[in-house]
Design a protein around this motif. Structure first.
Motif, PDB file in Angstrom:
ATOM      1  N   THR A  46       0.869  -1.170   0.000  1.00 48.97           N
ATOM      2  CA  THR A  46       0.000   0.000   0.000  1.00 48.97           C
ATOM      3  C   THR A  46       0.908   1.222   0.000  1.00 48.97           C
ATOM      4  N   ALA A  47       0.756   2.062  -0.993  1.00 45.66           N
ATOM      5  CA  ALA A  47       1.565   3.277  -1.128  1.00 45.66           C
ATOM      6  C   ALA A  47       0.629   4.451  -1.365  1.00 45.66           C
ATOM      7  N   LEU A  48       0.779   5.490  -0.564  1.00 44.51           N
ATOM      8  CA  LEU A  48      -0.115   6.638  -0.668  1.00 44.51           C
ATOM      9  C   LEU A  48       0.606   7.921  -0.279  1.00 44.51           C
ATOM     10  N   THR A  49      -0.027   9.033  -0.641  1.00 42.06           N
ATOM     11  CA  THR A  49       0.494  10.352  -0.292  1.00 42.06           C
ATOM     12  C   THR A  49      -0.645  11.195   0.277  1.00 42.06           C
ATOM     13  N   VAL A  50      -0.362  11.854   1.381  1.00 43.25           N
ATOM     14  CA  VAL A  50      -1.296  12.802   1.985  1.00 43.25           C
ATOM     15  C   VAL A  50      -0.710  14.194   1.791  1.00 43.25           C
ATOM     16  N   THR A  51      -1.512  15.092   1.209  1.00 45.16           N
ATOM     17  CA  THR A  51      -1.030  16.430   0.866  1.00 45.16           C
ATOM     18  C   THR A  51      -1.875  17.497   1.561  1.00 45.16           C
ATOM     19  N   ALA A  52      -1.221  18.578   1.950  1.00 48.89           N
ATOM     20  CA  ALA A  52      -1.898  19.670   2.666  1.00 48.89           C
ATOM     21  C   ALA A  52      -2.628  20.579   1.691  1.00 48.89           C
ATOM     22  N   ARG A  53      -3.730  20.048   1.129  1.00 48.95           N
ATOM     23  CA  ARG A  53      -4.589  20.844   0.254  1.00 48.95           C
ATOM     24  C   ARG A  53      -5.908  20.091   0.098  1.00 48.95           C
ATOM     25  N   PRO A  54      -6.955  20.743  -0.354  1.00 50.32           N
ATOM     26  CA  PRO A  54      -8.237  20.053  -0.557  1.00 50.32           C
ATOM     27  C   PRO A  54      -8.109  18.947  -1.602  1.00 50.32           C
ATOM     28  N   GLN A  55      -8.997  17.966  -1.513  1.00 49.12           N
ATOM     29  CA  GLN A  55      -8.969  16.831  -2.439  1.00 49.12           C
ATOM     30  C   GLN A  55      -9.180  17.288  -3.867  1.00 49.12           C
ATOM     31  N   GLN A  56      -8.224  16.950  -4.742  1.00 51.45           N
ATOM     32  CA  GLN A  56      -8.310  17.308  -6.149  1.00 51.45           C
ATOM     33  C   GLN A  56      -8.461  16.079  -7.042  1.00 51.45           C
ATOM     34  N   LEU A  57      -8.059  14.923  -6.528  1.00 54.19           N
ATOM     35  CA  LEU A  57      -8.074  13.696  -7.305  1.00 54.19           C
ATOM     36  C   LEU A  57      -9.174  12.768  -6.809  1.00 54.19           C
ATOM     37  N   ALA A  58      -9.701  11.961  -7.717  1.00 53.27           N
ATOM     38  CA  ALA A  58     -10.672  10.948  -7.307  1.00 53.27           C
ATOM     39  C   ALA A  58      -9.975   9.942  -6.392  1.00 53.27           C
ATOM     40  N   VAL A  59     -10.689   9.500  -5.348  1.00 56.09           N
ATOM     41  CA  VAL A  59     -10.094   8.585  -4.386  1.00 56.09           C
ATOM     42  C   VAL A  59     -11.112   7.528  -4.013  1.00 56.09           C
ATOM     43  N   ASP A  60     -10.636   6.337  -3.732  1.00 54.83           N
ATOM     44  CA  ASP A  60     -11.504   5.237  -3.339  1.00 54.83           C
ATOM     45  C   ASP A  60     -12.336   5.636  -2.116  1.00 54.83           C
ATOM     46  N   PRO A  61     -13.662   5.458  -2.164  1.00 53.33           N
ATOM     47  CA  PRO A  61     -14.510   5.874  -1.037  1.00 53.33           C
ATOM     48  C   PRO A  61     -14.139   5.191   0.279  1.00 53.33           C
ATOM     49  N   TRP A  62     -13.712   3.947   0.213  1.00 50.80           N
ATOM     50  CA  TRP A  62     -13.298   3.229   1.417  1.00 50.80           C
ATOM     51  C   TRP A  62     -12.099   3.912   2.073  1.00 50.80           C
ATOM     52  N   ALA A  63     -11.089   4.246   1.269  1.00 46.86           N
ATOM     53  CA  ALA A  63      -9.907   4.916   1.811  1.00 46.86           C
ATOM     54  C   ALA A  63     -10.245   6.331   2.271  1.00 46.86           C
ATOM     55  N   SER A  64     -11.114   7.008   1.531  1.00 47.96           N
ATOM     56  CA  SER A  64     -11.527   8.352   1.937  1.00 47.96           C
ATOM     57  C   SER A  64     -12.237   8.330   3.288  1.00 47.96           C
TER      58      SER A  64
END
Length: 324
Positions: A46-64
Protein backbone atom coordinates in the motif's frame (compact mmCIF):
# COMPACT_ATOMS: atom_id res chain seq x y z
CA UNK A 1 -10.69 22.30 15.17
CA UNK A 2 -8.65 23.42 12.17
CA UNK A 3 -4.99 22.49 12.07
CA UNK A 4 -2.47 25.09 10.92
CA UNK A 5 0.11 23.63 8.51
CA UNK A 6 3.09 25.91 8.23
CA UNK A 7 3.93 25.16 4.59
CA UNK A 8 2.41 23.29 1.71
CA UNK A 9 3.90 19.82 1.87
CA UNK A 10 3.04 16.13 1.59
CA UNK A 11 3.85 12.83 3.26
CA UNK A 12 4.35 9.56 1.40
CA UNK A 13 3.84 6.22 3.16
CA UNK A 14 4.65 2.75 1.82
CA UNK A 15 3.83 -0.42 3.71
CA UNK A 16 3.59 -4.11 2.86
CA UNK A 17 1.11 -6.92 3.03
CA UNK A 18 1.47 -9.72 5.52
CA UNK A 19 0.71 -13.40 5.93
CA UNK A 20 -1.20 -14.38 9.05
CA UNK A 21 0.33 -17.79 9.77
CA UNK A 22 -2.13 -18.51 12.56
CA UNK A 23 -3.37 -18.03 16.11
CA UNK A 24 -1.82 -20.06 18.93
CA UNK A 25 -4.60 -19.82 21.51
CA UNK A 26 -8.09 -20.67 20.26
CA UNK A 27 -9.06 -22.44 23.48
CA UNK A 28 -11.50 -19.80 24.70
CA UNK A 29 -10.07 -20.11 28.21
CA UNK A 30 -10.29 -17.08 30.52
CA UNK A 31 -7.33 -14.75 30.54
CA UNK A 32 -5.48 -13.99 27.32
CA UNK A 33 -6.85 -15.15 23.97
CA UNK A 34 -5.66 -15.48 20.39
CA UNK A 35 -1.96 -14.60 20.01
CA UNK A 36 -0.71 -14.57 16.41
CA UNK A 37 2.28 -15.35 14.22
CA UNK A 38 2.75 -13.37 11.01
CA UNK A 39 5.30 -12.21 8.47
CA UNK A 40 5.56 -9.16 6.20
CA UNK A 41 5.83 -9.94 2.48
CA UNK A 42 7.15 -7.98 -0.48
CA UNK A 43 4.55 -8.99 -3.09
CA UNK A 44 1.87 -6.45 -2.19
CA UNK A 45 2.18 -2.85 -1.06
CA UNK A 46 0.00 0.00 0.00
CA UNK A 47 1.56 3.28 -1.13
CA UNK A 48 -0.12 6.64 -0.67
CA UNK A 49 0.49 10.35 -0.29
CA UNK A 50 -1.30 12.80 1.98
CA UNK A 51 -1.03 16.43 0.87
CA UNK A 52 -1.90 19.67 2.67
CA UNK A 53 -4.59 20.84 0.25
CA UNK A 54 -8.24 20.05 -0.56
CA UNK A 55 -8.97 16.83 -2.44
CA UNK A 56 -8.31 17.31 -6.15
CA UNK A 57 -8.07 13.70 -7.30
CA UNK A 58 -10.67 10.95 -7.31
CA UNK A 59 -10.09 8.59 -4.39
CA UNK A 60 -11.50 5.24 -3.34
CA UNK A 61 -14.51 5.87 -1.04
CA UNK A 62 -13.30 3.23 1.42
CA UNK A 63 -9.91 4.92 1.81
CA UNK A 64 -11.53 8.35 1.94
CA UNK A 65 -13.73 7.17 4.81
CA UNK A 66 -10.60 6.03 6.69
CA UNK A 67 -9.09 9.49 6.22
CA UNK A 68 -12.21 11.22 7.50
CA UNK A 69 -12.51 8.86 10.46
CA UNK A 70 -8.90 9.53 11.37
CA UNK A 71 -9.38 13.30 11.24
CA UNK A 72 -12.46 12.91 13.44
CA UNK A 73 -10.44 10.87 15.93
CA UNK A 74 -8.07 13.83 16.17
CA UNK A 75 -10.99 16.29 16.45
CA UNK A 76 -9.75 18.07 13.32
CA UNK A 77 -11.63 19.70 10.47
CA UNK A 78 -8.79 20.01 7.98
CA UNK A 79 -8.86 19.66 4.19
CA UNK A 80 -6.30 17.08 3.07
CA UNK A 81 -5.79 15.28 -0.21
CA UNK A 82 -5.30 11.50 -0.31
CA UNK A 83 -3.63 9.97 -3.36
CA UNK A 84 -3.32 6.18 -3.44
CA UNK A 85 -0.69 4.79 -5.80
CA UNK A 86 -0.99 1.13 -4.80
CA UNK A 87 -3.24 -0.86 -2.49
CA UNK A 88 -3.06 -4.39 -1.10
CA UNK A 89 -5.98 -6.46 -2.46
CA UNK A 90 -8.93 -6.37 -0.08
CA UNK A 91 -10.51 -9.42 1.58
CA UNK A 92 -7.66 -11.73 0.51
CA UNK A 93 -6.10 -12.41 3.90
CA UNK A 94 -3.17 -10.04 3.31
CA UNK A 95 -3.96 -7.35 5.88
CA UNK A 96 -5.24 -4.66 3.52
CA UNK A 97 -7.48 -2.89 6.03
CA UNK A 98 -4.92 -2.53 8.78
CA UNK A 99 -2.17 -1.40 6.40
CA UNK A 100 -4.39 1.22 4.72
CA UNK A 101 -5.52 2.50 8.11
CA UNK A 102 -1.99 2.73 9.52
CA UNK A 103 -0.63 4.30 6.33
CA UNK A 104 -3.34 6.97 6.28
CA UNK A 105 -2.97 7.63 10.01
CA UNK A 106 0.82 7.83 9.88
CA UNK A 107 0.68 10.11 6.84
CA UNK A 108 -1.78 12.50 8.45
CA UNK A 109 0.03 12.60 11.80
CA UNK A 110 3.40 13.21 10.17
CA UNK A 111 1.94 15.97 8.00
CA UNK A 112 0.44 17.68 11.06
CA UNK A 113 3.56 17.22 13.22
CA UNK A 114 1.74 14.83 15.53
CA UNK A 115 3.31 11.71 17.07
CA UNK A 116 3.06 8.53 14.99
CA UNK A 117 2.01 5.75 17.34
CA UNK A 118 0.75 2.76 15.37
CA UNK A 119 -0.99 1.18 18.35
CA UNK A 120 -2.93 4.36 19.06
CA UNK A 121 -3.87 4.79 15.41
CA UNK A 122 -5.05 1.19 15.21
CA UNK A 123 -7.09 1.51 18.40
CA UNK A 124 -8.77 4.69 17.16
CA UNK A 125 -9.96 2.74 14.11
CA UNK A 126 -10.80 -0.43 16.07
CA UNK A 127 -8.03 -2.38 14.40
CA UNK A 128 -6.20 -5.15 16.26
CA UNK A 129 -9.38 -6.59 17.76
CA UNK A 130 -7.87 -10.08 17.65
CA UNK A 131 -4.49 -9.94 15.93
CA UNK A 132 -1.70 -7.39 16.30
CA UNK A 133 0.63 -8.74 13.63
CA UNK A 134 -0.34 -6.12 11.02
CA UNK A 135 0.55 -3.36 13.46
CA UNK A 136 3.85 -5.06 14.29
CA UNK A 137 4.84 -5.63 10.65
CA UNK A 138 4.03 -1.97 9.88
CA UNK A 139 6.43 -0.92 12.63
CA UNK A 140 9.16 -3.55 12.22
CA UNK A 141 8.76 -5.93 9.26
CA UNK A 142 10.03 -9.49 9.54
CA UNK A 143 8.34 -12.31 11.43
CA UNK A 144 6.36 -11.19 14.46
CA UNK A 145 4.51 -12.79 17.36
CA UNK A 146 1.84 -10.92 19.30
CA UNK A 147 0.51 -11.71 22.78
CA UNK A 148 -3.20 -11.75 22.06
CA UNK A 149 -5.83 -10.00 24.14
CA UNK A 150 -6.22 -9.74 27.89
CA UNK A 151 -8.86 -7.97 29.94
CA UNK A 152 -7.27 -4.52 29.51
CA UNK A 153 -5.55 -4.94 26.13
CA UNK A 154 -5.86 -2.03 23.70
CA UNK A 155 -4.04 -3.76 20.84
CA UNK A 156 -2.20 -7.10 21.13
CA UNK A 157 1.38 -6.47 22.32
CA UNK A 158 4.45 -7.47 20.33
CA UNK A 159 6.23 -10.39 22.01
CA UNK A 160 8.91 -11.27 19.47
CA UNK A 161 10.28 -10.02 16.19
CA UNK A 162 12.96 -11.73 14.09
CA UNK A 163 14.35 -11.25 10.61
CA UNK A 164 13.00 -13.80 8.15
CA UNK A 165 15.62 -15.68 6.10
CA UNK A 166 16.03 -13.97 2.75
CA UNK A 167 16.60 -17.25 0.88
CA UNK A 168 13.22 -18.64 1.91
CA UNK A 169 10.35 -17.65 -0.36
CA UNK A 170 6.59 -18.01 -0.37
CA UNK A 171 4.51 -19.12 -3.32
CA UNK A 172 1.09 -17.48 -2.98
CA UNK A 173 -2.02 -19.04 -4.51
CA UNK A 174 -4.61 -16.35 -5.19
CA UNK A 175 -8.26 -17.14 -5.94
CA UNK A 176 -9.93 -14.01 -7.33
CA UNK A 177 -13.33 -15.70 -7.60
CA UNK A 178 -14.19 -15.16 -3.95
CA UNK A 179 -13.45 -13.10 -0.84
CA UNK A 180 -12.36 -14.26 2.57
CA UNK A 181 -14.66 -13.65 5.51
CA UNK A 182 -14.55 -10.04 6.70
CA UNK A 183 -16.54 -7.42 8.56
CA UNK A 184 -19.72 -8.63 10.23
CA UNK A 185 -19.30 -12.11 8.74
CA UNK A 186 -15.95 -12.49 10.48
CA UNK A 187 -17.30 -11.16 13.79
CA UNK A 188 -20.27 -13.53 13.70
CA UNK A 189 -18.03 -16.50 12.90
CA UNK A 190 -15.85 -15.87 15.94
CA UNK A 191 -18.98 -15.69 18.11
CA UNK A 192 -20.31 -19.01 16.82
CA UNK A 193 -17.16 -21.16 16.56
CA UNK A 194 -16.50 -23.65 19.33
CA UNK A 195 -13.19 -23.29 21.20
CA UNK A 196 -10.44 -25.85 20.77
CA UNK A 197 -9.22 -28.07 23.59
CA UNK A 198 -6.62 -26.82 26.05
CA UNK A 199 -4.37 -29.80 25.32
CA UNK A 200 -4.06 -28.92 21.60
CA UNK A 201 -3.47 -25.28 22.56
CA UNK A 202 -0.66 -26.16 24.96
CA UNK A 203 0.92 -28.36 22.29
CA UNK A 204 0.98 -25.61 19.65
CA UNK A 205 2.32 -23.07 22.13
CA UNK A 206 5.10 -25.47 23.06
CA UNK A 207 5.95 -25.93 19.38
CA UNK A 208 6.06 -22.15 18.89
CA UNK A 209 8.59 -21.68 21.70
CA UNK A 210 10.63 -24.85 21.28
CA UNK A 211 10.50 -25.45 17.52
CA UNK A 212 9.12 -22.57 15.47
CA UNK A 213 11.11 -19.63 16.79
CA UNK A 214 14.37 -21.55 17.36
CA UNK A 215 14.15 -23.02 13.85
CA UNK A 216 13.62 -19.55 12.38
CA UNK A 217 16.62 -18.12 14.20
CA UNK A 218 18.82 -21.09 13.27
CA UNK A 219 17.41 -21.05 9.71
CA UNK A 220 16.32 -24.69 9.94
CA UNK A 221 13.91 -24.75 7.02
CA UNK A 222 12.46 -28.21 7.62
CA UNK A 223 11.78 -27.69 11.32
CA UNK A 224 10.22 -24.28 10.73
CA UNK A 225 8.07 -25.68 7.91
CA UNK A 226 6.80 -28.44 10.17
CA UNK A 227 5.88 -25.86 12.80
CA UNK A 228 3.97 -23.78 10.25
CA UNK A 229 2.11 -26.89 9.12
CA UNK A 230 1.19 -27.76 12.71
CA UNK A 231 0.03 -24.20 13.42
CA UNK A 232 -2.08 -24.22 10.26
CA UNK A 233 -3.63 -27.56 11.18
CA UNK A 234 -4.53 -26.22 14.62
CA UNK A 235 -6.22 -23.19 13.03
CA UNK A 236 -7.96 -25.22 10.30
CA UNK A 237 -9.66 -27.38 12.92
CA UNK A 238 -11.11 -24.22 14.46
CA UNK A 239 -12.14 -22.33 11.32
CA UNK A 240 -13.40 -25.26 9.18
CA UNK A 241 -17.07 -25.00 10.31
CA UNK A 242 -17.22 -21.33 9.28
CA UNK A 243 -15.61 -21.72 5.85
CA UNK A 244 -16.78 -25.17 4.76
CA UNK A 245 -13.49 -26.96 5.33
CA UNK A 246 -9.87 -26.27 6.22
CA UNK A 247 -9.56 -23.70 3.41
CA UNK A 248 -11.93 -21.05 2.08
CA UNK A 249 -11.25 -21.87 -1.57
CA UNK A 250 -11.64 -25.41 -2.91
CA UNK A 251 -9.26 -24.57 -5.77
CA UNK A 252 -6.59 -23.45 -3.32
CA UNK A 253 -7.30 -26.49 -1.13
CA UNK A 254 -6.68 -28.90 -4.02
CA UNK A 255 -3.33 -27.32 -4.85
CA UNK A 256 -2.18 -27.27 -1.23
CA UNK A 257 -3.21 -30.90 -0.81
CA UNK A 258 -1.13 -31.85 -3.86
CA UNK A 259 1.93 -30.11 -2.40
CA UNK A 260 1.34 -31.80 0.95
CA UNK A 261 1.31 -35.16 -0.82
CA UNK A 262 4.72 -34.27 -2.26
CA UNK A 263 6.11 -33.77 1.25
CA UNK A 264 5.86 -30.00 1.69
CA UNK A 265 4.88 -29.03 5.23
CA UNK A 266 5.01 -25.23 5.51
CA UNK A 267 1.76 -24.48 3.75
CA UNK A 268 -1.72 -23.23 4.51
CA UNK A 269 -4.06 -20.26 4.33
CA UNK A 270 -3.41 -16.72 5.52
CA UNK A 271 -6.14 -15.44 7.84
CA UNK A 272 -9.61 -16.15 6.38
CA UNK A 273 -8.10 -16.54 2.92
CA UNK A 274 -8.86 -17.27 0.26
CA UNK A 275 -5.12 -16.82 -0.38
CA UNK A 276 -3.00 -19.90 0.26
CA UNK A 277 0.76 -20.11 0.60
CA UNK A 278 3.61 -22.61 0.35
CA UNK A 279 6.96 -21.94 2.02
CA UNK A 280 9.89 -22.99 -0.15
CA UNK A 281 13.62 -23.00 0.64
CA UNK A 282 14.75 -20.83 -2.28
CA UNK A 283 13.55 -18.39 -4.90
CA UNK A 284 14.62 -20.78 -7.64
CA UNK A 285 12.42 -23.58 -6.32
CA UNK A 286 9.52 -21.20 -5.78
CA UNK A 287 9.76 -19.95 -9.38
CA UNK A 288 10.02 -23.50 -10.70
CA UNK A 289 6.84 -24.47 -8.85
CA UNK A 290 5.17 -21.26 -10.03
CA UNK A 291 5.96 -22.09 -13.67
CA UNK A 292 4.51 -25.58 -13.24
CA UNK A 293 1.29 -24.25 -11.74
CA UNK A 294 0.94 -21.53 -14.37
CA UNK A 295 1.09 -24.19 -17.05
CA UNK A 296 -1.18 -26.61 -15.21
CA UNK A 297 -3.85 -23.98 -14.50
CA UNK A 298 -3.48 -21.89 -17.64
CA UNK A 299 -7.21 -22.12 -18.32
CA UNK A 300 -8.28 -21.06 -14.80
CA UNK A 301 -8.49 -17.29 -15.04
CA UNK A 302 -9.45 -16.90 -11.38
CA UNK A 303 -6.18 -18.38 -10.10
CA UNK A 304 -2.84 -16.60 -9.94
CA UNK A 305 0.50 -17.60 -8.47
CA UNK A 306 2.89 -15.08 -6.93
CA UNK A 307 6.44 -15.65 -5.69
CA UNK A 308 7.50 -13.38 -2.85
CA UNK A 309 10.18 -12.96 -0.23
CA UNK A 310 9.62 -11.66 3.26
CA UNK A 311 10.27 -8.00 4.10
CA UNK A 312 12.48 -7.30 7.11
CA UNK A 313 12.10 -3.51 7.00
CA UNK A 314 9.43 -1.30 8.58
CA UNK A 315 7.06 0.90 6.62
CA UNK A 316 8.54 3.99 4.98
CA UNK A 317 7.26 7.43 5.94
CA UNK A 318 8.70 10.34 3.95
CA UNK A 319 7.99 14.05 4.40
CA UNK A 320 8.12 15.86 1.05
CA UNK A 321 8.30 19.58 0.30
CA UNK A 322 6.13 20.81 -2.54
CA UNK A 323 7.42 23.34 -5.01
CA UNK A 324 5.03 26.21 -5.76
Amino acid sequence: MNAVISAQRSVSVTTHGRLHLGFFDLSGQPGRRFGSVGVAIAAYQTALTVTARPQQLAVDPWASAILQRHLESLALDTALELNIQQAIPRHSGLGSGTQMTLAVGAGVNTLLDLPVNSAQIAAAHQRGARSGIGIATFDHGGLVVDGGRGATTIVPPLLARHAFPQDWHFLLIMDQSRDGLHGSGEKNAFKQLSPLGSSATRDIQHLLLMQGLPALIEQDFQAFSEFVGALQSYNADYFAPAQGGPYASQSVAAILHAFQQQGYRGLGQTSWGPTGFILLPSKAEAMQQQATLLQQYANDAHLSFIVTAAVNDPSQITLNSIEN
